[in-house]
Design a protein around this motif. Sequence first.
Motif, short mmCIF file in Angstrom:
data_model
loop_
_atom_site.label_atom_id
_atom_site.label_comp_id
_atom_site.label_asym_id
_atom_site.label_seq_id
_atom_site.Cartn_x
_atom_site.Cartn_y
_atom_site.Cartn_z
N PHE A 155 0.83 -1.21 0.00
CA PHE A 155 0.00 0.00 0.00
C PHE A 155 0.87 1.27 0.00
O PHE A 155 0.66 2.17 -0.80
N LEU A 156 1.84 1.29 0.91
CA LEU A 156 2.60 2.52 1.11
C LEU A 156 3.41 2.89 -0.13
O LEU A 156 3.64 4.08 -0.39
N ALA A 157 3.84 1.88 -0.90
CA ALA A 157 4.62 2.19 -2.11
C ALA A 157 3.80 3.02 -3.10
O ALA A 157 4.36 3.82 -3.86
N ARG A 158 2.49 2.87 -3.06
CA ARG A 158 1.63 3.63 -3.96
C ARG A 158 1.42 5.07 -3.48
O ARG A 158 0.93 5.91 -4.21
N LEU A 159 1.78 5.30 -2.23
CA LEU A 159 1.66 6.64 -1.67
C LEU A 159 3.01 7.35 -1.62
O LEU A 159 3.09 8.46 -1.12
N ASP A 160 4.04 6.69 -2.11
CA ASP A 160 5.39 7.19 -1.92
C ASP A 160 5.58 8.53 -2.61
O ASP A 160 5.49 8.63 -3.83
#
Length: 597
Positions: free
Chosen positions: A568-573
């Motif tokens: 998930f967090l990689a898409r918010l990076d």
Amino acid sequence: MNWHYDAVSANETPGKQPPAARSSAAVELLEEVHRDLAATALPLALPGADAARLDIRNALAQLDDYILPRFRSLDAPLLAVVGGSTGAGKSTLVNALAGHAVTRAGAIRPTTRQPLLLHHPDDAGWFEDRRVLPGLSRIRGTAARDPLPANQAGPAPGTGAVSSLVLLADAAVPAGIAVLDAPDVDSVAEDNRRLAGQLLAAADLWIFVTTANRYADAVPWRLLLDAASRDITVAVVLDRVPPAAEEEVSADLQAMLGREGLGGARLFVVPEAALDAMGMLPPAAVEPLRSWLAELAADAAGRADIARRTLNGTVRALGSRVETVAQAARAQERAAGVLSQETRDAYQDAVARILEATRDGALLRGEVLARWQDFVGTGEFFRAMEQNIGRLRDRMGAFFRGEPTPAVRVETAIETGLQAVIIDEAANAAERTDQRWRSDPAVRQLLGGDDLSGTSAGFGDKVAEEIRAWQGSLMDLIRTEGQDRRTQARWLSFGINGLGAALMIVVFSMTAGLTGLEIGVAGGTAVVGQRLLEAVFGDDAVRRLARTARDDLHARCQGLLAAEQQRFLARLDLSGGVPPAVLAAHAAALRRLAASA
């Protein structure tokens, strides 16, 4: 006029090289702004994000097409872009300025598709090397003075997006100024509208063409207001004006220009007149405009003043755009921070539930309990343990030496049970996070069609591998703890797997405060593991071993779930982007640059 085209190579040396940049500090700043704007990521569909992305695209285009080229070549010829609404008579006006047909004019719309740049032959080098509009390839046009109907002059309309610019050297254009015929600003073709905006943004000077019956249209005025915000020099051509209405219409238009901050714009009136057989206006109709352009071309100081005025206004407007982007980036950063924290919280809660399941005795039921009871024996064994710890040591030692397999079965049962708990909690965290993201329109698009509501592929194998690594680390702890205990060397030699299994049982039956055991769990069978380890290592050592083993398990669970949350967090990076504070500093520097000139 016949047309012959030859592609101009981007690497070709022009006949006249532009001078070196006069303000290296300004160019350096502008290049930094370009680099940082290009690296700015606005992945969340927040309110205003689309507008900010458009600001980024427009700012980058204007830096490439106009601001950087002009700063590097302040003494380059002025670029006057002829723009206006559909049917306003732009191409007819350009033909009249040249004194012969150079561009297509006609009733079929859209008319102007291939932009044409007219320049004096001595100025060819300034435009062939893509000093301005570097994204458009160059095509040379060679004009021959053959009589052709005006509606056949110029390049024929093509299909698809225009990617080239026709250059035509013509001595009728005064040296020091070039005239570019742009597509309609309200063209029915979207590519034409976009190209018209791009060309106008690259102009030092606007020649805006409108008509007596359309001068109040909304689309042209939006562009004129943009010109006012950039402080660009504007000449407005009021075309096809009936003689009886000239005074009234020109006065009304002049008043409108004054109200919108364009009172300094030059207004030229082209009276309504019949075109000749070649579709040309009478020369006198455009003589005031032609003379004005010739005066500008002959006045080097005046040209420089226009270039600097337009450049400063454009830089000031760029600063406002960059500030808007900085605000959008701040909003993205705040929203991403909240969402990142919620995602991390979901997975941290999963880690906490896993650890709770490993210390409240839950894992000492079912298969683990059965294998442990197989290992330590029946109630008769417990009575023997209570009566004589020495007999316990002897019996357990013999048990270890004779049957190591039951201890391994305990380890396997623990691995299976712990794996199930970890996978289940990781899946729950993923499902909650997926639901949270999909419920937010600003975030939903980041998931696209991917289903992240379960664990990642191969996660079960990773969990099993990590549990086995943890179990191996427990064996290493036991070996290290017992290496100086010669009296208990036989326990390490014959019972390492059994001692390891006992330590796991102790870890899974400890309370949160590490103060004792859940004695009631599974009929007290966990007591056996503690008593056995205490007999070998002592009370304090057992507590230290259990605490170390538990901390290690905690760290490994955190690592497993941290890797899972990265889906998930990689898409918010946003780490690859530019901090909002840097963009805000750029905006302030641009305002100072504009003010200093």
